[in-house]
Write a protein that holds these residues in place. Structure first.
Motif, short mmCIF file in Angstrom:
data_model
loop_
_atom_site.label_atom_id
_atom_site.label_comp_id
_atom_site.label_asym_id
_atom_site.label_seq_id
_atom_site.Cartn_x
_atom_site.Cartn_y
_atom_site.Cartn_z
N SER A 167 0.84 -1.22 0.00
CA SER A 167 0.00 0.00 0.00
C SER A 167 0.86 1.25 0.00
N SER A 171 -0.09 3.18 -3.37
CA SER A 171 -1.13 4.19 -3.14
C SER A 171 -0.79 5.52 -3.84
N ARG A 176 -5.47 1.63 -4.23
CA ARG A 176 -5.72 1.43 -2.81
C ARG A 176 -5.51 -0.05 -2.45
N THR A 246 -6.94 3.44 2.40
CA THR A 246 -5.87 2.56 1.91
C THR A 246 -4.87 2.31 3.04
#
Ligand SMILES: NC(=O)c1ccc[n+]([C@@H]2O[C@H](COP(=O)([O-])OP(=O)(O)OC[C@H]3O[C@@H](n4cnc5c(N)ncnc54)[C@H](OP(=O)(O)O)[C@@H]3O)[C@@H](O)[C@H]2O)c1
Length: 260
Positions: A167, A171, A176, A246
């Motif tokens: 992540s 991200s 996410r 996320t």
């Protein structure tokens, strides 16, 4: 306020999508208008129409490659991946019963399918600048049970750490990555287990359920989660309504984890 999840025409891959929680997630996403590909080793005769099924053993690198190729051939890419496949077939007996073969089997089912499928499908998500990945872990990542599931719990902990690291990496690229950690879920397999335990203890189904709940240290809510309740949570997480979420974990365990 409308609760439309905004999933119409999104392309979703669900691993372990023919039974239990995965089947409920396939239903929830398909009902919300997503185009769904589901995988398992065998495809049931009564598989949901309109869902594209790929039969493959994702505990192997060849099986994961077949799934990734099938997804790209059918959809050209993917917007949502829900990694549901997992479980444990380790024997009881604590650490001494877990030989190398069993350890590797648990890691190959509970960690490596996500690693391999993400590696194959993330480049497409990065190129399109969007996507959502959900890793279904377990409360055992934090609350391991030593009788038979030490290797499973350790594999789920590794999956959680992998998910968090991923992540951080993706991200910023618009993807996410979220973990969902269920406690006990009342799947068909769980019902069968409770019935077996009930028979052994000469009690009824509720008595069988209580044996399982006691082994978990109790469930304050007094019942397991339904597969559809886990599916509803995941339907929200993968939707644009959860666009700011996320790198975090959602626990759905009826309060089983005893600490904050
Ligand atoms: N049930 C619970 O109480 C509970 C609690 C915490 C966490 N979880 C987690 O939630 C997830 C779903 O669990 P569940 O109990 O709902 O699952 P389940 O009912 O046991 O179903 C497992 C699914 O995965 C497929 N599958 C199993 N091995 C596979 C393989 N090697 N390759 C491809 N597909 C495979 C199965 O189909 P085939 O057999 O045809 O391959 C089936 O569709 C798992 O990650 C589990 O660890 C479950």
């Amino acid at each position: 306020m409308s609760f439309d999840l905004g999933l119409q025409n999104t392309r979703a891959l669900v691993t372990g999508g023919t039974k239990g929680t995965g089947a409920a997630i396939v239903d929830a996403l398909a009902n919300a208008g997503a185009q769904v590909i589901a995988t398992a080793r065998s495809i049931p005769a009564d598989a949901r129409k309109g869902v594209h099924f790929i039969a493959a053993d994702v505990a192997t690198s060849e099986g994961c490659a077949a799934v990734a190729d099938g997804v790209l051939a059918a959809f050209g890419g993917v917007d949502i991946i829900v990694h549901v496949v997992g479980g444990s077939s380790a024997p009881g007996g604590g650490f001494a019963a877990l030989n190398d073969e069993i350890w590797l089997r648990e890691l190959n089912l509970n960690l490596m399918p996500a690693v391999r499928l993400d590696r194959a499908l993330l480049p497409g998500m990065i190129a399109q600048g969007s996507g959502v990945i959900v890793h279904v872990t377990s409360i055992q990542r934090a609350l391991p049970l030593p009788e038979a599931t030490t290797a499973y719990a350790a594999a789920k902990a590794a999956l959680s750490t992998y998910s968090k690291s991923l992540s951080k990496e993706v991200s910023p690229k618009g993807i996410r990555v979220v973990r969902v950690a269920p406690g006990w879920i009342e799947t068909d397999a769980a019902v069968a287990l409770a019935e077996r335990l009930a028979e052994q203890a000469r009690t009824d189904y509720d008595g069988g359920k209580k044996i399982i709940m006691d082994a978990l240290g109790g469930i304050p809510l007094g019942r397991p989660a339904k597969p559809s309740e886990v599916a509803d949570l995941i339907g929200f997480i993968v939707s644009p309504r959860a666009g700011a979420i996320t790198g975090t974990e959602f626990v759905i365990d009826g309060g089983t984890i005893p600490t904050v």
